[in-house]
Structures are given as structure tokens and as C-alpha cells.
Design an enzyme around this catalytic site. Sequence first.
Site, short mmCIF file in Angstrom:
data_model
loop_
_atom_site.label_atom_id
_atom_site.label_comp_id
_atom_site.label_asym_id
_atom_site.label_seq_id
_atom_site.Cartn_x
_atom_site.Cartn_y
_atom_site.Cartn_z
N ASP A 334 0.85 -1.18 0.00
CA ASP A 334 0.00 0.00 0.00
C ASP A 334 0.90 1.24 0.00
OD1 ASP A 334 -1.98 1.96 0.70
OD2 ASP A 334 -3.16 0.39 1.68
N ARG A 336 -0.61 4.43 0.14
CA ARG A 336 -1.47 5.57 0.41
C ARG A 336 -0.97 6.42 1.57
NH1 ARG A 336 -7.14 2.78 0.81
NH2 ARG A 336 -5.79 1.08 1.48
#
Length: 423
Positions: A334, A336
Site C-alpha cells: 500500500d 497511500r
Amino acid sequence: MSVEVPAPRHIRLTSHSGGTGALPVRWGAATPAERGPVVGTTGQRSHRNVIGTHSGSYSVYRALAVAAGALSRQHRADLTNTSPTDPIGPYPQWSDPGKIVSLDPWGADVAQVFAGEIAAGYDVRPTIAVTKAHVILPEVIEALQKGRLKADGKFLTAGGAALVTKAAIEPVWWLPGVAKRFGCSETDLRRVLFEETGGMYPELVTRSDLEVFLPPIGGQTIYIFGNPHDLADPAVELTARVHDECNGSDVFGSDICTCRPYLTHAIEECIRGAQPPSAGGRGGVGLIAYSRKEGRALGEVTKFLVYNARKRQVGGDTADQYFARTECVAGVQDMRFQELMPDVLHWLGVRKIHRLVSMSNMKFDAITGSGIEVGERVNIPDELIPADARVEMDAKMAAGYFTPGEVPTAEKLKQTKGRGLNE
Ligand SMILES: [Zn+2]
């Protein structure tokens, strides 16, 4: 529509100071006069007091428009009638340099608070715009038809239109604060940003006096259900979701993930949250903060590659291999990094989220870690999860994402299986 492009006599490097005339930026100062405007114009080099230019990733389209002769380099926006429909702030968080590091809290009000500088010839542009809209979603119309929502005429019409205030926000990074959030030195952050963008912004390494960077990335959009001022009042119940972009599901209804069902469920919760009790509502306010971070900020190409890798692996697409396949392709699970996400909440003055519609611990930890209290966590009802998205849901729950129900076992994860590529 040809506009003559005057041929510059030399290439206008930004890597060294263009002389006097740039106004100082004192990030986190209490008043706009002390803080100073963010000037990212390419028209008057000596006025620039930031690295990069306006409009995030769209700055490249702006360059194309100039190259094509469609846009004058010297164009200045006529800001007549563009001011916010609803004034936001100022709030105490605006002058706390630790609370907001990735957007300009004064970005919606530049025409007003920097009127003097604009009159003096500085090209100060808004980085935030606030307007009003009606949003009409099939899921909300269905909720009306099934009686889960009732029209009240003010927040939700009989036709299924929800009345919102919305704001678009471009990223404005104060590099010392961004470095602090990510636990690295500002020097390292500047160097890596320079190197990993292929040397796109030399000032990152040559102009340590410039602390503000307008990065060429997507920003955020917020949708407010109810009175925007209520967001800053912890006595008014706030229902909120922070949502990361997923074009495939959000827009096109692709069923491999829960993004659109989660988003529309959150919108339904926000509408109900804002509606008066007489319409079955909770008499509070609702907020969706939508971040342009496609495919866990890995981009859509990487995301689609991962889908293929998941569905073609031996044994098919199972929940126990969900994160491993992403890591194989992208190098991380990830990207983000929710560290900057709470800034928009602080811009809105939020101090308490009574009902957070999210199962992500990363989001929860970032919000509470930034000093915002979270009451209840609301997860998606099971019946809204598409069958093929069960893989993602079970993998996330087993990885520690929030669930009020049972956490799937390792054995269950092997059994949770998605469709094949040709099914
Ligand atoms: Zn998705």
C-alpha cells in the site's frame, strides 16, 4: 483559438533565485498577512516563493496548452464571482504548523485575504474552491424506494438529490512538516523527491530557502452534507468517511472490491446523519473526503497487473494471498500512507468524528493520532459486499482491519476465493 506564444530568449531555469520581489511564506502564521501568499506563477519568475506550480498533475496539461498555442503564458484568472459559497474557518488548527502541512488553509480565500498583493501585481491563485451541488446516485434513490431514507426537501429531495457543499483542494506541501510526518529529514525528502521524479524540480535540492512545494499529484474533493460550520462543533454529531479513489469500482462498478459500495453506503449514512429526526435523520452533519490516490496510490496500471497476478496464481484468487500478490508487483502492499490525510479534517475545524464509516486501521490511527477524537466505527453491511470482493474483505479483516464481527481464520482465508479471469 491561436494565442501567440512569445519565444523566450533563453530557457527559464527555476533552480536559482530569480532576484528580489518574492514574498516570504511563514507557514502556520496566525494571519494571512503574516503567513504570506503562495505564489507558484510561471509568468513572473522573481515573484515565485514555492517549488513547482499550480493545479497538481494538471500543470502538465497547462504546459501542453501553452505549447499548443492555446493558452497565453501571461494569462491571469479573473476571479470575479468565484469566491466560496460557504466560508470555511479560520480555525485554531490553521495556525498550528503541526496540524496542516499538505494544503494551504487560506487557499480558498486568496482573492479576499491577499487582495493587496494581487492588486500589486502578484499572481496569487486559489488552491481551494468551495461550491454547492446536488448529487444524485442510484444507490440513494434505491434507499429512498426501500424506505431506508426519507426525503425531507432540504437535505434530500423526493427525486433522490442530496444537497451538498463541496470543495476541491490542491496539494500544497510545507516540506519541513511533511518530512516530520514521514519520520525522515527534510534534506532526504527533498533529495528523494528530486531523484524519483527524474530530476523534475531542481529547486528541491538547490533552494533550501523555498519550503513550500506544489507537487504534481492529485488532490482531494470533499462533500459536506448539512451545514459546513457544524463540522467544527464537536457538539454536533459528525458522520464521516475518508475515501481513497478507485476508478474501477467508484465510477465503473467493477465488483472486485468494495470501494463504491463503501462510498455509497457512507453517503447514505452522511445524508441520514445530516437529516432532521423528523425525516428519520440524526440531526448532525456528514462529510466525505475523497483523495485522488488511485489503486492504493500505486496507480491503475499496477492495480490491473495485480488483478491478473491474483487470478492467475496457482489455486486461484484467494484471500490468504491477497496482500502478497500486491507486494510482488508493487514492492509494497500500500502506498497511500495516511499521514497527510487528516490535514483536510483540520482545515474544516473537525475535532471529533462521532461515526467514522471505515474499516481501515491506518485511517483510524492517522485521524486519532492527529488529535481528532473518533467515537463509533461503522462498517459496511454484509449484504452490500459484492461476491468477488469477499477476497479483499476477508484478507483485510484477517490483517487487522476493523470488524465488529468474527475475524477469518487462516483456513477460512484459503477458502475465500474470487472469480477466475474468464468467468
Ligand atoms: Zn476498489
